[in-house]
Motif scaffolding. Sequence first.
Motif, PDB file in Angstrom:
ATOM      1  N   PHE A  35     -21.576   1.885  -0.879  1.00 47.89           N
ATOM      2  CA  PHE A  35     -21.011   1.849  -2.228  1.00 47.89           C
ATOM      3  C   PHE A  35     -21.853   2.693  -3.185  1.00 47.89           C
ATOM      4  CE2 PHE A  35     -20.540  -0.366  -6.335  1.00 47.89           C
ATOM      5  CZ  PHE A  35     -19.177  -0.270  -6.479  1.00 47.89           C
ATOM      6  N   ILE A  36     -23.168   2.461  -3.150  1.00 53.48           N
ATOM      7  CA  ILE A  36     -24.069   3.175  -4.063  1.00 53.48           C
ATOM      8  C   ILE A  36     -24.088   4.662  -3.732  1.00 53.48           C
ATOM      9  CG2 ILE A  36     -26.503   3.479  -4.700  1.00 53.48           C
ATOM     10  CD1 ILE A  36     -25.286   1.058  -5.989  1.00 53.48           C
ATOM     11  N   ALA A  37     -24.221   4.982  -2.437  1.00 51.59           N
ATOM     12  CA  ALA A  37     -24.311   6.387  -2.040  1.00 51.59           C
ATOM     13  C   ALA A  37     -23.022   7.125  -2.409  1.00 51.59           C
ATOM     14  CB  ALA A  37     -24.581   6.486  -0.552  1.00 51.59           C
ATOM     15  N   LEU A  38     -21.913   6.474  -2.116  1.00 57.00           N
ATOM     16  CA  LEU A  38     -20.612   7.092  -2.369  1.00 57.00           C
ATOM     17  C   LEU A  38     -20.385   7.316  -3.870  1.00 57.00           C
ATOM     18  CD1 LEU A  38     -18.510   7.805  -0.257  1.00 57.00           C
ATOM     19  CD2 LEU A  38     -17.244   5.785  -0.926  1.00 57.00           C
ATOM     20  N   LEU A  39     -20.640   6.258  -4.649  1.00 58.55           N
ATOM     21  CA  LEU A  39     -20.415   6.387  -6.091  1.00 58.55           C
ATOM     22  C   LEU A  39     -21.348   7.424  -6.697  1.00 58.55           C
ATOM     23  CD1 LEU A  39     -19.712   2.878  -7.572  1.00 58.55           C
ATOM     24  CD2 LEU A  39     -18.376   4.923  -7.853  1.00 58.55           C
ATOM     25  N   VAL A 282      -9.684   9.935  -9.955  1.00 61.41           N
ATOM     26  CA  VAL A 282      -9.298   9.680  -8.559  1.00 61.41           C
ATOM     27  C   VAL A 282     -10.536   9.548  -7.674  1.00 61.41           C
ATOM     28  CG1 VAL A 282      -8.198  10.708  -6.533  1.00 61.41           C
ATOM     29  CG2 VAL A 282      -7.031  10.734  -8.735  1.00 61.41           C
ATOM     30  N   ARG A 283     -11.537  10.407  -7.902  1.00 61.11           N
ATOM     31  CA  ARG A 283     -12.757  10.305  -7.104  1.00 61.11           C
ATOM     32  C   ARG A 283     -13.447   8.966  -7.311  1.00 61.11           C
ATOM     33  NH1 ARG A 283     -12.749  15.806  -7.714  1.00 61.11           N
ATOM     34  NH2 ARG A 283     -13.453  15.652  -9.853  1.00 61.11           N
ATOM     35  N   SER A 284     -13.550   8.515  -8.559  1.00 64.15           N
ATOM     36  CA  SER A 284     -14.168   7.217  -8.827  1.00 64.15           C
ATOM     37  C   SER A 284     -13.376   6.114  -8.154  1.00 64.15           C
ATOM     38  CB  SER A 284     -14.215   6.951 -10.328  1.00 64.15           C
ATOM     39  OG  SER A 284     -15.165   7.790 -10.912  1.00 64.15           O
ATOM     40  N   LEU A 285     -12.060   6.205  -8.273  1.00 65.98           N
ATOM     41  CA  LEU A 285     -11.190   5.177  -7.708  1.00 65.98           C
ATOM     42  C   LEU A 285     -11.411   5.046  -6.206  1.00 65.98           C
ATOM     43  CD1 LEU A 285      -8.874   3.334  -8.719  1.00 65.98           C
ATOM     44  CD2 LEU A 285      -7.306   4.998  -7.739  1.00 65.98           C
ATOM     45  N   ILE A 286     -11.498   6.191  -5.519  1.00 62.89           N
ATOM     46  CA  ILE A 286     -11.703   6.174  -4.068  1.00 62.89           C
ATOM     47  C   ILE A 286     -13.034   5.490  -3.738  1.00 62.89           C
ATOM     48  CG2 ILE A 286     -12.148   7.632  -2.050  1.00 62.89           C
ATOM     49  CD1 ILE A 286     -10.147   9.638  -3.263  1.00 62.89           C
ATOM     50  N   SER A 287     -14.086   5.842  -4.478  1.00 56.61           N
ATOM     51  CA  SER A 287     -15.390   5.235  -4.199  1.00 56.61           C
ATOM     52  C   SER A 287     -15.339   3.729  -4.368  1.00 56.61           C
ATOM     53  CB  SER A 287     -16.466   5.790  -5.122  1.00 56.61           C
ATOM     54  OG  SER A 287     -16.175   7.091  -5.495  1.00 56.61           O
ATOM     55  N   TYR A 288     -14.737   3.289  -5.465  1.00 50.96           N
ATOM     56  CA  TYR A 288     -14.662   1.846  -5.697  1.00 50.96           C
ATOM     57  C   TYR A 288     -13.858   1.172  -4.596  1.00 50.96           C
ATOM     58  CZ  TYR A 288     -16.863   1.845 -10.276  1.00 50.96           C
ATOM     59  OH  TYR A 288     -17.766   1.939 -11.295  1.00 50.96           O
ATOM     60  N   ALA A 289     -12.743   1.784  -4.211  1.00 54.78           N
ATOM     61  CA  ALA A 289     -11.880   1.185  -3.192  1.00 54.78           C
ATOM     62  C   ALA A 289     -12.641   1.041  -1.876  1.00 54.78           C
ATOM     63  CB  ALA A 289     -10.632   2.039  -2.991  1.00 54.78           C
ATOM     64  N   VAL A 290     -13.346   2.087  -1.464  1.00 50.67           N
ATOM     65  CA  VAL A 290     -14.098   2.016  -0.209  1.00 50.67           C
ATOM     66  C   VAL A 290     -15.177   0.939  -0.311  1.00 50.67           C
ATOM     67  CG1 VAL A 290     -15.682   3.272   1.300  1.00 50.67           C
ATOM     68  CG2 VAL A 290     -13.644   4.407   0.432  1.00 50.67           C
ATOM     69  N   GLY A 291     -15.923   0.948  -1.427  1.00 54.06           N
ATOM     70  CA  GLY A 291     -16.996  -0.036  -1.616  1.00 54.06           C
ATOM     71  C   GLY A 291     -16.474  -1.456  -1.562  1.00 54.06           C
ATOM     72  N   VAL A 292     -15.384  -1.706  -2.265  1.00 49.87           N
ATOM     73  CA  VAL A 292     -14.850  -3.062  -2.323  1.00 49.87           C
ATOM     74  C   VAL A 292     -14.313  -3.479  -0.947  1.00 49.87           C
ATOM     75  CG1 VAL A 292     -13.004  -4.472  -3.293  1.00 49.87           C
ATOM     76  CG2 VAL A 292     -14.382  -3.040  -4.788  1.00 49.87           C
ATOM     77  N   THR A 293     -13.676  -2.552  -0.244  1.00 49.64           N
ATOM     78  CA  THR A 293     -13.176  -2.875   1.101  1.00 49.64           C
ATOM     79  C   THR A 293     -14.331  -3.281   2.016  1.00 49.64           C
ATOM     80  OG1 THR A 293     -11.547  -1.145   0.752  1.00 49.64           O
ATOM     81  CG2 THR A 293     -11.724  -2.031   2.978  1.00 49.64           C
ATOM     82  N   LEU A 294     -15.403  -2.498   1.987  1.00 51.16           N
ATOM     83  CA  LEU A 294     -16.559  -2.824   2.820  1.00 51.16           C
ATOM     84  C   LEU A 294     -17.118  -4.195   2.449  1.00 51.16           C
ATOM     85  CD1 LEU A 294     -18.391   0.610   2.853  1.00 51.16           C
ATOM     86  CD2 LEU A 294     -17.292  -0.523   4.780  1.00 51.16           C
ATOM     87  N   LEU A 295     -17.169  -4.458   1.160  1.00 54.50           N
ATOM     88  CA  LEU A 295     -17.708  -5.742   0.716  1.00 54.50           C
ATOM     89  C   LEU A 295     -16.845  -6.903   1.173  1.00 54.50           C
ATOM     90  CD1 LEU A 295     -19.118  -5.239  -2.847  1.00 54.50           C
ATOM     91  CD2 LEU A 295     -20.230  -6.335  -0.935  1.00 54.50           C
TER      92      LEU A 295
END
Lengths: 419, 208
Positions: A35-39, A282-295
Amino acid sequence: MKYSLIIKIAVALLLARWKQTTVAAVGVTFSITMFIALLGFMNGLNDLLDGLILNRTPHIRLFTEVNIRQEQPIHHQEEFKSGHNFIHSIKPTNSRQAIYNSKPILSTLAEDERVLGVAPKINAQVFFTLGTIDITGVINGIDPTAEATLFHFNDYVIEGKAEALQTVSNSIILGKELARKALAEVGDIVQVITPQGERFSLKVVGLFQSGIQEYDKTQSYASIKTTQKILGKDSNYLTDIQIKLIDINLAPAMAIEYAQRFGTLAEDIQTGNSQFETGSFVRSLISYAVGVTLLIVAGFGIYNILNMMIYEKMDSIAILKATGFAGTDVNRIFIFIALSIGITGGLLGLLLGFLVSLGIDQIPFRTASLPTVKTYPVNYSLFFYAIGFTFSLITTYLAGLLPANKASGIDPVIIIRGK
Amino acid sequence: MDIPVLKDISFSINKGEFVSVVGKSGCGKSTLLYILSTMDTDFTGDLLIDGESTHGKKEKQLAHIRNEKIGFVFQFHYLLHEFSVLENVMLPGLKLGRYSNEEVEHRAMERLKTLGIDTLARKKANQISGGEKQRVAIARALINDPQIIMGDEPTGNLDKRNSEIVFDVFKQMAEEYKQTLLIVTHDTLFAHNTQRIIEMEDGKIIHQ
Ligand SMILES: Nc1ncnc2c1ncn2[C@@H]1O[C@H](COP(=O)(O)OP(=O)(O)OP(=O)(O)O)[C@@H](O)[C@H]1O
Ligand SMILES: [Mg+2]
């Protein structure tokens, strides 16, 4: 109720199953790291792309344009008033490209609390003389200090110093491509001719590379005073007033307001550059979506380990309740277990995420259009760390809630009878 | 359909009495004990502990009553294997919070000494024998100086020698410390050595 006792019991249960709890915590660590790395990376890219255009663009630009007068002599003739008049090939006369009353406008803007800063500018069309041929170019008369603080001008000056525009008289900073064509280096003298035919010698004190090649082919910068001198204008002569606001979102409304108030044209940043904002979003949205899914996946891990613990520790829960622990105490024990998995995993994830960000930051990334960028861009905003940690707390709490409620609802009589 | 397990139960136990409950399997002894212990609230009527009604009390309040006033010994020891013998005994005392941690530890050691197992204090709860475990469970039941100790076949899992040890411990409690005891048992010898026997049949008390 004494929390130390609850913590003591929770820790004992945690340690008894330390392998599984470690796995659960690693799940949280992994997702927070990602999440941190991606964001950080995505927002680094956002900043980079924003920087390419948005940082260099004023939020509001005040300017005038050569306009045809709406009132034409025929309109004053009584006999033609009743009909509709078609007039062809009207030419503007004596029109000014300068902003009227530029001084009062500047002082009014300086007092406006919504304004972060103002940078005046003169746009001057000139010809650069290269031997026998002239090439068209533009001299931007700027205030180097304002330009540097508001539009990061210094970042793009790749040779020489921007401040030299003020300290050296009749000086100029050329676009890199323009300098290449003119065979000019720092320290050389270049000749310019104004549209009015005036010839001028200017000393090159620097080169700049904006990242947009077309721009670097024609543009150059000089101080406002030098530009006024070249054009033969007085010290009030300004063609543009560039405004940076504290809140960029106010730009469209304020542009309309200023246009009416100052009688100039006003252009806001959003009108011309909306596609940048969409990309960033869109880039922020993707990062949040991936982070939240992993969580969420990590949350299931925690849910599992707690359920297993409760199943294994039925007897212990039963005797705790039989000897005087209330349902809420048992609930707290398991919530504490969940949260400590979340906090440990989360903090480790923040640390690892930071390290991964540092790693990304080391990977070389060179592009001709971005002279200041040497490695992949990373944004280290504390905001992402705060969000990541909050997310890990929320997911682990939610993952712990169901099992904890189940544990607190255990009826000791049923367990003890079952033995 | 509800089938009542217990019917017309009414009795009281005085302070310092050592009472045993006997009866055939399935006659409702355990059910009675769980009701008296406040853990089972699914009954009609009222239960008075220390003269105070437990009717309509919240789960948390009942938990506090158990913590403060009732000590339990079950057929199974229910020790927490993550903790040492001493910590197991201390847990209900720490929960009550009446004494400091040091005092609770001191009191726990006293009780282990009385039961002759103070040398095991630092051992993990799963490293001691069955008889010893049951004595640790008794020490745990005693930690908060309860009004009453309830036991559901506390010697049911023990051999003859260990049963005798446990019985002697109960007798000592009753005689020396005037501890009130209510013990369900199948062991007639055990029952006959107590001060009073309550005999049950089909959910009723037929003799007390
Ligand atoms: N959860 C339950 N649901 C329905 N009936 C139950 C339940 N638990 C026990 N009973 C019934 O209640 C009655 C009394 O059970 P209880 O366990 O109190 O007997 P007990 O006297 O303790 O027997 P034992 O000496 O074998 O331990 C039995 O007939 C049993 O079948
Ligand atoms: Mg029974």
